[in-house]
Scaffold this motif. Structure first.
Motif, PDB file in Angstrom:
ATOM      1  N   THR A 156     -27.840 -18.515 -15.417  1.00  0.00           N
ATOM      2  CA  THR A 156     -28.104 -17.396 -14.503  1.00  0.00           C
ATOM      3  C   THR A 156     -29.304 -17.672 -13.609  1.00  0.00           C
ATOM      4  O   THR A 156     -29.261 -17.413 -12.394  1.00  0.00           O
ATOM      5  CB  THR A 156     -28.343 -16.121 -15.317  1.00  0.00           C
ATOM      6  N   LEU A 157     -30.393 -18.219 -14.176  1.00  0.00           N
ATOM      7  CA  LEU A 157     -31.607 -18.436 -13.393  1.00  0.00           C
ATOM      8  C   LEU A 157     -31.366 -19.431 -12.261  1.00  0.00           C
ATOM      9  O   LEU A 157     -31.771 -19.201 -11.118  1.00  0.00           O
ATOM     10  CB  LEU A 157     -32.728 -18.936 -14.307  1.00  0.00           C
ATOM     11  N   THR A 158     -30.675 -20.538 -12.570  1.00  0.00           N
ATOM     12  CA  THR A 158     -30.391 -21.533 -11.531  1.00  0.00           C
ATOM     13  C   THR A 158     -29.512 -20.937 -10.432  1.00  0.00           C
ATOM     14  O   THR A 158     -29.713 -21.210  -9.241  1.00  0.00           O
ATOM     15  CB  THR A 158     -29.707 -22.762 -12.141  1.00  0.00           C
ATOM     16  N   ALA A 159     -28.547 -20.108 -10.815  1.00  0.00           N
ATOM     17  CA  ALA A 159     -27.668 -19.482  -9.823  1.00  0.00           C
ATOM     18  C   ALA A 159     -28.463 -18.539  -8.912  1.00  0.00           C
ATOM     19  O   ALA A 159     -28.274 -18.520  -7.682  1.00  0.00           O
ATOM     20  CB  ALA A 159     -26.552 -18.721 -10.525  1.00  0.00           C
ATOM     21  N   ASN A 184     -34.676  -9.928  -0.760  1.00  0.00           N
ATOM     22  CA  ASN A 184     -34.869  -8.738  -1.602  1.00  0.00           C
ATOM     23  C   ASN A 184     -33.910  -8.734  -2.797  1.00  0.00           C
ATOM     24  O   ASN A 184     -34.286  -8.351  -3.912  1.00  0.00           O
ATOM     25  CB  ASN A 184     -34.680  -7.463  -0.774  1.00  0.00           C
ATOM     26  N   SER A 185     -32.661  -9.180  -2.577  1.00  0.00           N
ATOM     27  CA  SER A 185     -31.692  -9.223  -3.691  1.00  0.00           C
ATOM     28  C   SER A 185     -32.138 -10.229  -4.753  1.00  0.00           C
ATOM     29  O   SER A 185     -32.042  -9.962  -5.958  1.00  0.00           O
ATOM     30  CB  SER A 185     -30.310  -9.595  -3.166  1.00  0.00           C
ATOM     31  N   THR A 186     -32.633 -11.382  -4.294  1.00  0.00           N
ATOM     32  CA  THR A 186     -33.109 -12.400  -5.244  1.00  0.00           C
ATOM     33  C   THR A 186     -34.276 -11.862  -6.051  1.00  0.00           C
ATOM     34  O   THR A 186     -34.339 -12.024  -7.284  1.00  0.00           O
ATOM     35  CB  THR A 186     -33.523 -13.671  -4.499  1.00  0.00           C
ATOM     36  N   LEU A 190     -34.341 -11.277 -10.143  1.00  0.00           N
ATOM     37  CA  LEU A 190     -35.337 -11.936 -10.989  1.00  0.00           C
ATOM     38  C   LEU A 190     -36.176 -10.917 -11.756  1.00  0.00           C
ATOM     39  O   LEU A 190     -36.547 -11.146 -12.912  1.00  0.00           O
ATOM     40  CB  LEU A 190     -36.234 -12.833 -10.132  1.00  0.00           C
ATOM     41  N   LEU A 191     -36.475  -9.778 -11.122  1.00  0.00           N
ATOM     42  CA  LEU A 191     -37.212  -8.724 -11.832  1.00  0.00           C
ATOM     43  C   LEU A 191     -36.383  -8.145 -12.969  1.00  0.00           C
ATOM     44  O   LEU A 191     -36.919  -7.804 -14.034  1.00  0.00           O
ATOM     45  CB  LEU A 191     -37.608  -7.614 -10.846  1.00  0.00           C
ATOM     46  N   GLU A 192     -35.056  -8.044 -12.773  1.00  0.00           N
ATOM     47  CA  GLU A 192     -34.186  -7.556 -13.848  1.00  0.00           C
ATOM     48  C   GLU A 192     -34.201  -8.494 -15.047  1.00  0.00           C
ATOM     49  O   GLU A 192     -34.027  -8.055 -16.187  1.00  0.00           O
ATOM     50  CB  GLU A 192     -32.761  -7.392 -13.326  1.00  0.00           C
ATOM     51  N   HIS A 193     -34.419  -9.772 -14.789  1.00  0.00           N
ATOM     52  CA  HIS A 193     -34.476 -10.741 -15.878  1.00  0.00           C
ATOM     53  C   HIS A 193     -35.907 -10.952 -16.387  1.00  0.00           C
ATOM     54  O   HIS A 193     -36.150 -11.857 -17.191  1.00  0.00           O
ATOM     55  CB  HIS A 193     -33.891 -12.088 -15.427  1.00  0.00           C
ATOM     56  N   GLY A 194     -36.858 -10.152 -15.885  1.00  0.00           N
ATOM     57  CA  GLY A 194     -38.214 -10.183 -16.400  1.00  0.00           C
ATOM     58  C   GLY A 194     -39.072 -11.302 -15.867  1.00  0.00           C
ATOM     59  O   GLY A 194     -40.140 -11.569 -16.430  1.00  0.00           O
ATOM     60  N   ASP A 195     -38.680 -11.972 -14.794  1.00  0.00           N
ATOM     61  CA  ASP A 195     -39.461 -13.082 -14.252  1.00  0.00           C
ATOM     62  C   ASP A 195     -40.177 -12.595 -12.992  1.00  0.00           C
ATOM     63  O   ASP A 195     -39.755 -12.841 -11.860  1.00  0.00           O
ATOM     64  CB  ASP A 195     -38.556 -14.273 -13.937  1.00  0.00           C
TER      65      ASP A 195
END
Length: 556
Positions: A156-159, A184-186, A190-195
């Motif tokens: 997911t992170l690489t995508a 903004n979408s990126t 990333l915020l949803e995944h805690g990064d």
């Protein structure tokens, strides 16, 4: 003959050991090459992940050659990818792109063991090269492909990161709406995944758009998050992150008319790096500031610096174009040499193939001529033998023609007398009965009442021999051949009624088809039973119905 056999055996053993030794050496060499390939790929992969630049391509060229000979399909893809990374670090962009494309062409995405994550990284590297060369649309295509492959690899992170890189491409082609949407979408994903740190790093593209459009109020909070809550805050002093931060802060200060802050960040920009674009911005901004302040000395100083840096930018761009042309020339030259080498190898292989085919043709022709000569000799020898036989027969016929009938009758009587004497001698041994007596017994068996009744039953389909018929058969043989049935029991110990019936009917002279009707058996069953009895009664090594019939008819 014994010496020749021993030499042949020793030669075979020597050949076997030689072949075994060659196979062992080949296996050892293959294993060493495989281990060396794994070591080269691991070292290159470690250098690439830790941002250690490649300075030569020799090791990776060896890795590509080893992967082509001994590696898997994934090894061949990795080797070309890492060789492309080496050319990327050496400034050979065309060759790097070509190697990246070779790697993606080699990959088989239909296989279960396909490394989709590796393919995603390859397309990402190709996108970075295209973006560096100003080919934003080509880079956008590569990033989209990289994102799709990363989702297939379930990374997911690489995508998300591949998707985020598209914002740079949209900014380069002046599609600012798409730049803001992707950026903004990126950041949201990333915020949803805690990064949070990486997410705020993607504010750079949004800041570029907002500052270029003069939206300073919207840019102010984003600029603070970019400065204090992104990877810029964790990598202080690293170029070009802080250069980009000072660039944004200088643009913001100039936009809000804070000349002191703008001068401060411009000076920091000058101190942080030597990127010509940033220097051009700094000198032009300082020139505007001092023109508005009417400071003649500073105006002259920064006008000269601005002119100088502009010329430097022009020279640098020209040099970059020349370097790109030189790289393209080197790449084309490399391709020409590779094509010449390929043509040379192809010609050599065709020559070897032609020699092999010519050798096979000559050997085949020689063998055909030898076979033809041998066959002709055999035909001549056979004709000579037939000629000699006919010649001897002709001489014998000529001799018989000279003998009168009286002498011929005397010869026949002598032969008949010799046959009778031989028959009497055989009967006297006790091992064989008198032939006349045996013929008489056989005639009585064939003309017996039970034989006649069984032939009548053959005319009525579906009627088989009964117990009464079986008993009549036993009585017939007890009267005419009293040793026949006991001899059967003596040969096998026990015998079933069906097997005994087969033996009796065989001795009576019934054909297999007639026995099938009388016994109610199928053709295959009767045939297997007769062959099995040949083994059971007469110890035949290769059971057959023909040998069974011969043994039964000679059994007395």
């Amino acid at each position: 003959m014994q010496k020749i056999s021993i030499k042949s055996c020793l030669g075979c053993l020597a050949g076997f050991f030689a072949v075994s030794l060659l196979l062992v050496l080949a296996a050892c060499t293959t294993r060493e090459d495989t281990q060396r390939l794994e070591r080269l790929l691991a070292e290159a992969d470690s250098m690439n992940r830790h941002y250690v630049p490649f300075t030569t391509d020799s090791a990776m060229l060896q890795a590509v050659a080893l992967a082509d000979r001994h590696g898997t399909n994934t090894d061949r893809v990795r080797a070309r990818y890492l060789l492309g990374c080496a050319y990327r670090d050496m400034g050979e962009a065309p060759q790097a792109l070509d190697l990246f494309h070779q790697a993606t062409d080699l990959a088989d995405t239909t296989r279960a063991d396909c490394d989709f994550l590796l393919l995603s990284k390859i397309h990402g590297q190709a996108g970075d090269l295209f973006l560096r060369q100003g080919l934003a649309r080509n880079a956008l295509k590569e990033y989209k492909t990289g994102e799709r492959l990363a989702w297939l690899a379930k990374d997911t992170l690489t995508a998300i990161l591949a998707y985020g890189q598209m914002s740079n491409c949209y900014f380069e082609i002046f599609d600012f709406d798409s730049t803001l949407i992707v950026s903004n979408s990126t950041r949201r994903l990333l915020l949803e995944h805690g990064d949070t740190m990486i997410a705020n790093t993607f504010l750079a593209q949004s800041l570029s758009v907002l500052l270029s459009e003069g939206k300073y109020e919207e840019a102010a909070p984003l600029l603070r998050m970019y400065e204090f809550h992104s990877e810029v805050a964790t990598k202080q002093g690293l170029y070009p992150q802080f250069s980009l931060l000072y660039y944004y802060k200088a643009l913001y200060a100039l936009g809000v008319k804070s000349q002191d802050s703008a001068r401060y960040y411009i000076n920091r920009l000058l101190e942080s790096g030597s990127d010509l674009t940033y220097l051009n911005l700094a000198y032009s901004s300082l020139l505007d500031i001092y023109i508005s302040a009417n400071k003649i000395d500073s105006i002259k100083k920064y006008a000269d610096l601005y002119t100088l840096i502009t010329d430097s930018i022009a020279r640098c761009r020209e040099q970059n174009r020349l370097q790109e042309m030189q790289s393209l020339y080197n790449y084309q030259r490399h391709q020409e040499l590779a094509e010449k080498r390929r043509q040379m190898i192809l010609k050599r292989n065709l020559l070897i193939l032609g020699l092999v085919l010519f050798t096979i043709f000559v050997c085949t022709l020689a063998y055909a001529l030898f076979q033809r000569s041998r066959n002709r000799k055999n035909v001549i020898d056979q004709l000579a033998f037939q000629y000699e036989s006919l010649k001897r027969n002709f001489i014998e016929i000529q001799r018989l023609k000279d003998i009168n009938n009286v002498q011929l009758n005397d010869i026949i009587e002598d032969k008949q007398r010799a046959i009778n004497e031989l028959r009497l001698r055989l009967a006297a041994t006790g091992k064989l009965r008198d032939l006349t007596e045996i013929e008489t017994i056989n005639r009585k068996i064939r003309t017996s009442e039970i034989n006649r009744l069984l032939h009548i039953k053959l005319q009525q389909p579906g009627i088989t021999i009964t117990t009464s018929d079986h008993n009549d058969l036993i009585k017939l043989f007890e009267d005419l051949l009293p040793t026949f049935v006991p001899r059967l029991y003596e040969l096998c110990g026990t015998i079933r009624r069906e097997e005994l019936d087969i033996c009796l009917l065989e001795r009576l002279g019934f054909t297999p088809k007639e026995m099938e009707c009388l016994l109610g058996l199928k053709k295959t069953t009767l045939s297997s039973e007769r062959a099995r009895l040949a083994v059971k009664l007469f110890m035949e090594d290769t059971p057959s119905t023909k040998s069974f019939h011969s043994h039964i008819m000679n059994l007395l």
